[in-house]
Design an enzyme around this catalytic site. Structure first.
Site, PDB file in Angstrom:
ATOM      1  N   HIS A 163      -1.982   2.380  -6.405  1.00  0.00           N
ATOM      2  CA  HIS A 163      -2.605   1.158  -5.881  1.00  0.00           C
ATOM      3  C   HIS A 163      -2.795   0.106  -6.976  1.00  0.00           C
ATOM      4  O   HIS A 163      -2.944  -1.088  -6.673  1.00  0.00           O
ATOM      5  CB  HIS A 163      -3.952   1.499  -5.245  1.00  0.00           C
ATOM      6  N   ARG A 178       0.867  -1.171   0.000  1.00  0.00           N
ATOM      7  CA  ARG A 178       0.000   0.000   0.000  1.00  0.00           C
ATOM      8  C   ARG A 178       0.909   1.228   0.000  1.00  0.00           C
ATOM      9  O   ARG A 178       2.047   1.183   0.463  1.00  0.00           O
ATOM     10  CB  ARG A 178      -0.892   0.023   1.245  1.00  0.00           C
ATOM     11  N   HIS A 181      -4.416  -9.097   3.945  1.00  0.00           N
ATOM     12  CA  HIS A 181      -5.874  -9.060   4.043  1.00  0.00           C
ATOM     13  C   HIS A 181      -6.319  -9.854   5.265  1.00  0.00           C
ATOM     14  O   HIS A 181      -5.891 -10.988   5.468  1.00  0.00           O
ATOM     15  CB  HIS A 181      -6.533  -9.676   2.798  1.00  0.00           C
ATOM     16  N   TYR A 220      -9.360 -11.047  -6.877  1.00  0.00           N
ATOM     17  CA  TYR A 220      -8.304 -11.133  -7.880  1.00  0.00           C
ATOM     18  C   TYR A 220      -8.427 -12.390  -8.734  1.00  0.00           C
ATOM     19  O   TYR A 220      -7.917 -12.439  -9.846  1.00  0.00           O
ATOM     20  CB  TYR A 220      -6.933 -11.079  -7.205  1.00  0.00           C
ATOM     21  N   LYS A 232      -2.547  -2.332   7.966  1.00  0.00           N
ATOM     22  CA  LYS A 232      -3.708  -1.808   8.676  1.00  0.00           C
ATOM     23  C   LYS A 232      -3.792  -2.417  10.073  1.00  0.00           C
ATOM     24  O   LYS A 232      -3.585  -3.617  10.250  1.00  0.00           O
ATOM     25  CB  LYS A 232      -4.986  -2.111   7.890  1.00  0.00           C
ATOM     26  N   ARG A 277      -0.346  -2.632  -6.713  1.00  0.00           N
ATOM     27  CA  ARG A 277      -0.698  -3.658  -5.712  1.00  0.00           C
ATOM     28  C   ARG A 277      -1.691  -4.658  -6.310  1.00  0.00           C
ATOM     29  O   ARG A 277      -1.541  -5.872  -6.142  1.00  0.00           O
ATOM     30  CB  ARG A 277      -1.284  -2.976  -4.483  1.00  0.00           C
TER      31      ARG A 277
END
Length: 300
Positions: free
Chosen positions: A240, A147, A266, A275, A171, A243
């Protein structure tokens, strides 16, 4: 208690207690400010807010041009704000939990081909110090699926060149280890050995990527450099997108879904599965290109 004090306490609570990422905390803070502004306009004290008031706020937001995605973000922000108000004793219960987020049509992320990624990176002028930095930066973002915030906050002490591994905090400060390729290692080593010391000088800077003043690059700084690169290369993308491309190319190359989930950081495997749909779309496109007779209903 003034609205300003309440908002400041809410932000502190989100970051210190709830451990939300700074970007999420700022987004929720903005929503709370807008809600308090609406309450002020309608002469409603926070402690007297009803479900009818909440509905009125969202009607007002939609009348001001907010789309479904923005409304969904507003509801998430007010849920967090409502939980905070309950803990503060200002609300008896969190009414916002009764509101359903509008369903979003899940669009597939834009992905570059390997050739497009190569063209994008090749447009960087590595004869200049900042070009060497940019090549290392965007090569690493693509090679690791970072990110933009993770690239901006990457620390020198968390780069292990010999092992070709990064330690990244994503995150919620979740730590993960990400391997990177030989090309990224070479670009990063050149930047760290020859360019970064010139930019930093005698300053003590913990972050890997710095600007021309030797200060840590901001997210906005990285974004602006990428915009310039986009214009030079003629490849339409966002930071992004690298990514997204990283994840899709891994799956197309045979990587298993669980491994890609870990590399991307994730929390939910369902987030990573999008994806696989991107890859399916690419397969269908390739099939139509190389088997036109089949695509138009011809017999095989």
């Amino acid at each position: 208690m003034t609205d300003e004090v309440l908002i400041a306490q809410f932000y502190t609570d989100m970051v210190s207690v709830e451990r939300l990422a700074e970007l999420s905390a700022r987004t929720y803070e903005t929503t709370a400010k807008q809600f308090l502004h609406w309450c002020g306009q309608h002469k409603r004290a926070v402690c007297d807010v009803t479900m009818q008031d909440l509905l009125g706020f969202f009607v007002w937001r939609k009348q001001n041009g907010c789309d479904r995605l923005t409304v969904a973000k507003d509801i998430a922000g007010l849920r967090a704000f409502g939980s905070f108000l309950v803990r503060q004793g200002l609300w008896k219960e969190n009414f916002v939990k009764e509101l359903d987020k509008p369903k979003q049509a899940r669009s597939l992320p834009k992905v570059l081909s390997v050739g497009q990624v190569d063209a994008l990176l090749a447009a960087i002028d590595v004869s200049k110090p900042l070009g060497v930095r940019d090549r290392a930066l965007f090569e690493l973002i693509y090679s690791c699926g970072l990110r933009i915030s993770e690239a901006a906050h990457l620390l020198v002490e968390n780069v292990h060149l010999h092992e070709r591994v990064l330690t990244v905090y994503g995150k919620g400060d979740k730590e993960r280890m990400i391997p990177f390729g030989i090309a990224a290692r070479e670009r990063l080593a050149t930047y760290l050995d020859k360019v970064r010391p010139q930019l930093v000088g005698k300053k003590a800077v913990a972050e890997v990527f710095v600007n021309y003043r030797g200060e840590p690059m901001s997210r906005k700084g990285i974004w602006k450099r990428f915009q310039e690169l986009e214009a030079l290369s003629g490849v339409s993308a966002k930071v992004h997108t690298l990514r997204h491309s990283f994840a899709t190319h891994l799956l197309a190359g045979g990587a298993d879904l669980r491994s890609v989930q870990e590399l991307l950081g994730h929390a939910d495997l369902a987030t990573t599965t999008i994806y696989t749909h991107v890859d399916d779309r690419q397969l269908r496109t390739g099939h139509r290109e190389y088997f036109p007779g089949h695509a138009t209903g011809g017999s095989v």
